[in-house]
Scaffold this motif. Sequence first.
Motif, PDB file in Angstrom:
ATOM      1  N   GLN A 177      -2.447  11.306 -11.796  1.00  0.00           N
ATOM      2  CA  GLN A 177      -2.737  10.731 -13.111  1.00  0.00           C
ATOM      3  C   GLN A 177      -3.518   9.421 -13.027  1.00  0.00           C
ATOM      4  O   GLN A 177      -3.910   8.877 -14.057  1.00  0.00           O
ATOM      5  CB  GLN A 177      -1.417  10.483 -13.859  1.00  0.00           C
ATOM      6  N   LEU A 178      -3.743   8.913 -11.821  1.00  0.00           N
ATOM      7  CA  LEU A 178      -4.500   7.675 -11.663  1.00  0.00           C
ATOM      8  C   LEU A 178      -5.988   7.932 -11.822  1.00  0.00           C
ATOM      9  O   LEU A 178      -6.473   9.033 -11.557  1.00  0.00           O
ATOM     10  CB  LEU A 178      -4.218   7.068 -10.282  1.00  0.00           C
ATOM     11  N   PRO A 179      -6.763   6.923 -12.242  1.00  0.00           N
ATOM     12  CA  PRO A 179      -8.223   7.107 -12.382  1.00  0.00           C
ATOM     13  C   PRO A 179      -8.874   7.358 -11.031  1.00  0.00           C
ATOM     14  O   PRO A 179      -8.467   6.801 -10.007  1.00  0.00           O
ATOM     15  CB  PRO A 179      -8.678   5.782 -13.000  1.00  0.00           C
ATOM     16  N   SER A 180      -9.910   8.199 -11.024  1.00  0.00           N
ATOM     17  CA  SER A 180     -10.564   8.590  -9.772  1.00  0.00           C
ATOM     18  C   SER A 180     -11.365   7.456  -9.145  1.00  0.00           C
ATOM     19  O   SER A 180     -11.700   7.514  -7.959  1.00  0.00           O
ATOM     20  CB  SER A 180     -11.485   9.790 -10.020  1.00  0.00           C
ATOM     21  N   ASP A 181     -11.713   6.415  -9.920  1.00  0.00           N
ATOM     22  CA  ASP A 181     -12.504   5.322  -9.358  1.00  0.00           C
ATOM     23  C   ASP A 181     -11.646   4.216  -8.749  1.00  0.00           C
ATOM     24  O   ASP A 181     -12.160   3.198  -8.284  1.00  0.00           O
ATOM     25  CB  ASP A 181     -13.420   4.732 -10.437  1.00  0.00           C
ATOM     26  N   LEU A 182     -10.338   4.422  -8.731  1.00  0.00           N
ATOM     27  CA  LEU A 182      -9.433   3.438  -8.142  1.00  0.00           C
ATOM     28  C   LEU A 182      -9.326   3.707  -6.648  1.00  0.00           C
ATOM     29  O   LEU A 182      -8.336   4.235  -6.140  1.00  0.00           O
ATOM     30  CB  LEU A 182      -8.054   3.528  -8.817  1.00  0.00           C
ATOM     31  N   THR A 183     -10.377   3.335  -5.907  1.00  0.00           N
ATOM     32  CA  THR A 183     -10.449   3.631  -4.480  1.00  0.00           C
ATOM     33  C   THR A 183     -10.777   2.371  -3.688  1.00  0.00           C
ATOM     34  O   THR A 183     -11.410   1.436  -4.186  1.00  0.00           O
ATOM     35  CB  THR A 183     -11.522   4.689  -4.184  1.00  0.00           C
ATOM     36  N   PHE A 184     -10.344   2.386  -2.441  1.00  0.00           N
ATOM     37  CA  PHE A 184     -10.685   1.323  -1.493  1.00  0.00           C
ATOM     38  C   PHE A 184     -10.740   1.957  -0.109  1.00  0.00           C
ATOM     39  O   PHE A 184      -9.785   2.608   0.321  1.00  0.00           O
ATOM     40  CB  PHE A 184      -9.652   0.185  -1.520  1.00  0.00           C
ATOM     41  N   ALA A 185     -11.873   1.754   0.584  1.00  0.00           N
ATOM     42  CA  ALA A 185     -12.072   2.336   1.914  1.00  0.00           C
ATOM     43  C   ALA A 185     -11.865   3.858   1.870  1.00  0.00           C
ATOM     44  O   ALA A 185     -11.230   4.428   2.749  1.00  0.00           O
ATOM     45  CB  ALA A 185     -11.154   1.688   2.948  1.00  0.00           C
ATOM     46  N   ARG A 186     -12.374   4.485   0.813  1.00  0.00           N
ATOM     47  CA  ARG A 186     -12.325   5.938   0.604  1.00  0.00           C
ATOM     48  C   ARG A 186     -10.918   6.459   0.343  1.00  0.00           C
ATOM     49  O   ARG A 186     -10.674   7.665   0.377  1.00  0.00           O
ATOM     50  CB  ARG A 186     -12.922   6.685   1.804  1.00  0.00           C
ATOM     51  N   LEU A 187      -9.976   5.565   0.096  1.00  0.00           N
ATOM     52  CA  LEU A 187      -8.590   5.972  -0.139  1.00  0.00           C
ATOM     53  C   LEU A 187      -8.145   5.546  -1.536  1.00  0.00           C
ATOM     54  O   LEU A 187      -8.628   4.544  -2.080  1.00  0.00           O
ATOM     55  CB  LEU A 187      -7.666   5.359   0.911  1.00  0.00           C
ATOM     56  N   THR A 188      -7.223   6.307  -2.090  1.00  0.00           N
ATOM     57  CA  THR A 188      -6.616   5.982  -3.368  1.00  0.00           C
ATOM     58  C   THR A 188      -5.166   5.591  -3.137  1.00  0.00           C
ATOM     59  O   THR A 188      -4.567   5.942  -2.113  1.00  0.00           O
ATOM     60  CB  THR A 188      -6.679   7.187  -4.330  1.00  0.00           C
ATOM     61  N   PRO A 189      -4.564   4.845  -4.078  1.00  0.00           N
ATOM     62  CA  PRO A 189      -3.163   4.441  -3.880  1.00  0.00           C
ATOM     63  C   PRO A 189      -2.223   5.621  -3.680  1.00  0.00           C
ATOM     64  O   PRO A 189      -1.247   5.521  -2.927  1.00  0.00           O
ATOM     65  CB  PRO A 189      -2.835   3.686  -5.181  1.00  0.00           C
ATOM     66  N   GLY A 190      -2.507   6.742  -4.332  1.00  0.00           N
ATOM     67  CA  GLY A 190      -1.628   7.897  -4.244  1.00  0.00           C
ATOM     68  C   GLY A 190      -1.486   8.434  -2.828  1.00  0.00           C
ATOM     69  O   GLY A 190      -0.362   8.658  -2.345  1.00  0.00           O
ATOM     70  N   VAL A 191      -2.612   8.649  -2.146  1.00  0.00           N
ATOM     71  CA  VAL A 191      -2.545   9.238  -0.800  1.00  0.00           C
ATOM     72  C   VAL A 191      -1.926   8.266   0.193  1.00  0.00           C
ATOM     73  O   VAL A 191      -1.250   8.679   1.140  1.00  0.00           O
ATOM     74  CB  VAL A 191      -3.946   9.684  -0.329  1.00  0.00           C
ATOM     75  N   VAL A 192      -2.154   6.974  -0.008  1.00  0.00           N
ATOM     76  CA  VAL A 192      -1.536   5.976   0.880  1.00  0.00           C
ATOM     77  C   VAL A 192      -0.029   5.950   0.672  1.00  0.00           C
ATOM     78  O   VAL A 192       0.752   5.916   1.635  1.00  0.00           O
ATOM     79  CB  VAL A 192      -2.139   4.584   0.628  1.00  0.00           C
ATOM     80  N   LEU A 193       0.409   5.992  -0.592  1.00  0.00           N
ATOM     81  CA  LEU A 193       1.839   5.950  -0.883  1.00  0.00           C
ATOM     82  C   LEU A 193       2.542   7.207  -0.367  1.00  0.00           C
ATOM     83  O   LEU A 193       3.697   7.137   0.078  1.00  0.00           O
ATOM     84  CB  LEU A 193       2.063   5.795  -2.384  1.00  0.00           C
TER      85      LEU A 193
END
Length: 355
Positions: free
Chosen positions: A133-149
């Motif tokens: 449900q997070l926005p797709s542009d919320l990325t850093f170093a090709r990662l999103t908070p979801g996959v890191v969490l």
Amino acid sequence: MSALPLWALIGLFVVAAVVVWFAGIQLSKTTDVLDTRFHLGSALGGLIVLAVATNLPELAITVSAAISGNISVAVGNILGGIALQTVVLVVLDRFGKRGKDVKPLTYRAASLTLVVEALVVVAVLTVVVAGSQLPSDLTFARLTPGVVLIAVVWLVGLLLVRRSGSHLPWHEDGRAPDSSPHPQGHRRRKPAHHQEHQKHSTGRTVLVFAVAALLTLGAGVVLERTGDAAASQVGLDGVLFGATVLALATSLPEISTGLQSIRQGDDNLAVSDIFGGNAFLPVLFLVAALLSGKAVLPQANSSDIYLTAIAMLLTLVYTTGLIFRPQRRVLGMGVDSLAVLVLYALGVVGLVGIS
């Protein structure tokens, strides 16, 4: 691949599935020996290595799909694979042990450690739903908070499972009376294949493991490419294909090794392998994000979230079975396994409607 006729694609798919089956068996055998020789099971790093080893087909498919930009197949295979691998427990319950006085699988393998493992699966899948449900542009170093969490929750879950396996402030250390006598995650009596491979040198065992891993990776790529091309030719939706046919092909090693574990009397290990693999699979979203450069979870559609909910529901059914330990068998399986089988069948019908 798309230029090949349908019969050739199906033939290649079947051959790749056979390779995955036999290579997966060798991975299981050699991993068991290497676990003993290098004491991998006693360290967190060892658990990570073993989780990767037993999910190499899914890893290969995810890498291939991410590089080719076919994210829907990767997502469908991972989330559909979790649901289908949970149904593998139905197969293990029905065909693992037979006899009039044989108790259901969750009665024999009852353990609070297994309950913890199941809750880790649910926790990881909850993050999948939230991350979608997070926005797709919320990325850093090709990662999103979801996959890191997801990766963080998985690692914390491993620590909790390790802790529960060594000590729990419960009677009998979290093991139910009259359950499988084997300690969680370890065999007391090594199977025949373990004695056979123990005769080989460590170098030879590592070589067999490496060859089996490469075969599994290669076969996984073939499964993804030929399966996707065949599904397109027959008009089968990519999500539906990834959640059923492709997920079943990549679950063949779990079926084989799970049946072998149960017949050796290691009921706990058979259940633990399924829950452990299911908890690890969503971590592959991190790999897919790094390779594709796209925010994977925000691209999840209604079918993907639906599959996630099905996987969580099936896991919770077995969690309930581990706590209540039903003794009644229906059609040769426990009532919890029957419930999982019915729910999964209804889930596939719903998935067809969504797709």
